[in-house]
Motif scaffolding. Structure first.
Motif, PDB file in Angstrom:
ATOM      1  N   THR A  88       0.848  -1.182   0.000  1.00 12.39           N
ATOM      2  CA  THR A  88       0.000   0.000   0.000  1.00 12.39           C
ATOM      3  C   THR A  88       0.887   1.236   0.000  1.00 12.39           C
ATOM      4  O   THR A  88       2.066   1.168   0.369  1.00 12.39           O
ATOM      5  CB  THR A  88      -0.951   0.039   1.214  1.00 12.39           C
ATOM      6  N   GLY A  89       0.327   2.356  -0.424  1.00  8.12           N
ATOM      7  CA  GLY A  89       1.059   3.608  -0.450  1.00  8.12           C
ATOM      8  C   GLY A  89       0.540   4.505  -1.549  1.00  8.12           C
ATOM      9  O   GLY A  89      -0.492   4.230  -2.168  1.00  8.12           O
ATOM     10  N   LYS A  90       1.285   5.575  -1.813  1.00  2.00           N
ATOM     11  CA  LYS A  90       0.922   6.541  -2.851  1.00  2.00           C
ATOM     12  C   LYS A  90       2.099   6.666  -3.801  1.00  2.00           C
ATOM     13  O   LYS A  90       3.187   7.077  -3.397  1.00  2.00           O
ATOM     14  CB  LYS A  90       0.592   7.896  -2.240  1.00  2.00           C
ATOM     15  N   ALA A  91       1.874   6.318  -5.057  1.00  2.11           N
ATOM     16  CA  ALA A  91       2.945   6.341  -6.044  1.00  2.11           C
ATOM     17  C   ALA A  91       2.877   7.592  -6.899  1.00  2.11           C
ATOM     18  O   ALA A  91       1.786   8.049  -7.260  1.00  2.11           O
ATOM     19  CB  ALA A  91       2.869   5.103  -6.928  1.00  2.11           C
ATOM     20  N   SER A  92       4.032   8.109  -7.262  1.00  2.62           N
ATOM     21  CA  SER A  92       4.097   9.302  -8.103  1.00  2.62           C
ATOM     22  C   SER A  92       3.775   8.997  -9.556  1.00  2.62           C
ATOM     23  O   SER A  92       3.406   9.887 -10.307  1.00  2.62           O
ATOM     24  CB  SER A  92       5.488   9.934  -8.005  1.00  2.62           C
ATOM     25  N   SER A  93       3.896   7.730  -9.931  1.00  4.41           N
ATOM     26  CA  SER A  93       3.634   7.328 -11.321  1.00  4.41           C
ATOM     27  C   SER A  93       3.347   5.831 -11.378  1.00  4.41           C
ATOM     28  O   SER A  93       3.651   5.095 -10.438  1.00  4.41           O
ATOM     29  CB  SER A  93       4.840   7.645 -12.211  1.00  4.41           C
ATOM     30  N   ALA A  94       2.797   5.411 -12.506  1.00  4.24           N
ATOM     31  CA  ALA A  94       2.590   3.970 -12.718  1.00  4.24           C
ATOM     32  C   ALA A  94       3.931   3.261 -12.796  1.00  4.24           C
ATOM     33  O   ALA A  94       4.069   2.127 -12.332  1.00  4.24           O
ATOM     34  CB  ALA A  94       1.781   3.743 -13.988  1.00  4.24           C
ATOM     35  N   ASP A  95       4.947   3.922 -13.376  1.00  2.74           N
ATOM     36  CA  ASP A  95       6.294   3.343 -13.425  1.00  2.74           C
ATOM     37  C   ASP A  95       6.801   3.021 -12.027  1.00  2.74           C
ATOM     38  O   ASP A  95       7.422   1.985 -11.794  1.00  2.74           O
ATOM     39  CB  ASP A  95       7.284   4.298 -14.099  1.00  2.74           C
ATOM     40  N   ALA A  96       6.555   3.930 -11.083  1.00  5.51           N
ATOM     41  CA  ALA A  96       7.016   3.735  -9.706  1.00  5.51           C
ATOM     42  C   ALA A  96       6.410   2.479  -9.096  1.00  5.51           C
ATOM     43  O   ALA A  96       7.098   1.706  -8.424  1.00  5.51           O
ATOM     44  CB  ALA A  96       6.679   4.963  -8.863  1.00  5.51           C
TER      45      ALA A  96
END
Length: 144
Positions: free
Chosen positions: A52-60
């Motif tokens: 779980t978390g918050k990603a800056s991009s789909a790549d991340a």
């Protein structure tokens, strides 16, 4: 993004039987954090990792999945709890086979072996040395 499958008995050894696999995987991802904030990792006895978390991009997210999944003892990575933008690029995942090189993979997917550096750059959190890849390891192939 969903659920990704991995080979349980292959990959980088990050933890032993007495270690907390979730803690070690989280540390591993945070060392070269590809862009996931508030990262939390849970791991069950069957090797399933829930991220779980918050990603800056789909790549991340994809890179974090590969960092976790390419660890020995991990069978699946569930990213349904990760907030991330939609992937805008065409990306293919590839499982490295015995005898593969990044040059050969680049030739197959990108039409030019000399473009292997693009694959390396897209996986630099997963592959530390372009000459050291191993069968069973999964990587991202950027097709754009």
């Amino acid at each position: 993004m969903g659920l990704f499958d991995f080979a349980y008995n292959m990959g980088k050894t990050l933890f032993g039987k007495d270690d907390d696999g979730a803690t070690e995987i989280k540390k591993h991802i945070e060392e070269d954090n590809p862009g996931v904030d508030d990262l939390n990792i849970e791991m069950n006895d069957d090797g399933k990792v829930v991220m779980t978390g918050k990603a800056s991009s789909a790549d991340a997210v994809e890179k974090a999945v590969l960092m976790a999944g390419n660890a020995e003892g991990v069978t699946q990575v569930d990213t349904s709890g990760v907030e991330a933008p939609e992937q805008e690029k065409e990306v293919e995942f590839y499982e490295i086979q015995k005898g593969d090189t990044l040059w050969a993979i680049s030739q197959k997917f990108l039409g030019n072996g000399a473009r292997y550096k693009e694959i390396f750059e897209a996986n630099k959190e997963v592959i530390k040395n372009p000459d050291l890849i191993y069968p069973g390891q999964k990587i991202r192939i950027p097709l754009d």
